[in-house]
Design an enzyme around this catalytic site. Sequence first.
Site, PDB file in Angstrom:
ATOM      1  N   ASP A 139       6.089 -64.979 -17.655  1.00 25.69           N
ATOM      2  CA  ASP A 139       5.618 -65.244 -19.018  1.00 25.69           C
ATOM      3  C   ASP A 139       4.953 -63.963 -19.524  1.00 25.69           C
ATOM      4  OD1 ASP A 139       4.073 -65.899 -21.231  1.00 25.69           O
ATOM      5  OD2 ASP A 139       3.426 -67.834 -20.410  1.00 25.69           O
ATOM      6  N   TYR A 147       4.644 -66.649 -37.167  1.00 27.61           N
ATOM      7  CA  TYR A 147       5.761 -65.762 -36.818  1.00 27.61           C
ATOM      8  C   TYR A 147       5.729 -64.477 -37.658  1.00 27.61           C
ATOM      9  CZ  TYR A 147      10.595 -64.399 -35.721  1.00 27.61           C
ATOM     10  OH  TYR A 147      11.712 -63.715 -35.306  1.00 27.61           O
ATOM     11  N   LYS A 206       5.184 -60.580 -36.340  1.00 30.93           N
ATOM     12  CA  LYS A 206       6.143 -59.485 -36.526  1.00 30.93           C
ATOM     13  C   LYS A 206       5.538 -58.365 -37.372  1.00 30.93           C
ATOM     14  CE  LYS A 206       9.415 -61.337 -34.044  1.00 30.93           C
ATOM     15  NZ  LYS A 206       9.782 -60.771 -32.723  1.00 30.93           N
TER      16      LYS A 206
END
Length: 266
Positions: free
Chosen positions: A65, A165, A169
């Site tokens: 992970d 998200y 980014k």
Amino acid sequence: MNLSLKNQVALVTGASSGLGYACAEALAREEAAVVINYHSQAEPAEELAEKIRAGGGRAIAVKGDVSKEADVDNLFAQTLAEFGRLDILVANSGLQKDAPSIEMTLEEWNTVLDVNLTGQFLCARAALRQFRDQGHSPEISRAAGKIIHMSSVHQLIPWAGHVNYAASKGGVDLLMKTLAQEVGEARIRVNSVAPGAIATAINEETTQGEAGKALLKLIPYGRIGAAEDVANAVVWLASDLSDYVHGTTLFIDGGMSLYPGFRDNG
Ligand code: BGC
């Protein structure tokens, strides 16, 4: 000079499916030894490693992970134990946990930031340490190491319903640029690729059928991307052909980031 990655070792995170899988396959095609990291899907990762080995290449699959420091340490330790060096990191692992911002839970926020941003930092840091320790071998590559971050058009395009998200980014963009500014002198190259709508498991619902047709309105080039479109660019960024490319994001999006809504508007 050519695309060949012969005698180089590449680590691709999140490579049991989607873009990571395609990147690992493409890097192996150019003769890099490949470490295929996966989080939970052992089977496709092991199968890909087996397929590469059957074709005469070198590959292993390693569980881990990327948001856990100990897992990242183990991933790099296994890479070195098997192949003795590292030349290319593709920091690809990423996920979405979509929700309107007003309803998004802290867990949904944290999980996405942990994997998509912290995970990329932890892997990049481990790669930088390895590049420093092994030194530069110009006969292997003109650069002393190459890091390629998997970003997204959403490092640029705001995305309602995906605040975690888009923020992750956006973070990857300045993570990449700051690292590039910091380590360029050591001849380590750091870049990002920013895919648009690529048909993979993460976005099956939006790239197929009617939704897929609606999506095409956002893509001036008129087709949904394939994982290979991204993998080909990653191979080029990893190769000496792009040796003067540093601190840049390559958008692989069929023009999605060109504000296509303005074609007949504004
Ligand atoms: C996301 C996809 C989405 C694409 C374009 C990507 O970063 O992972 O789900 O289709 O951006 O919006």
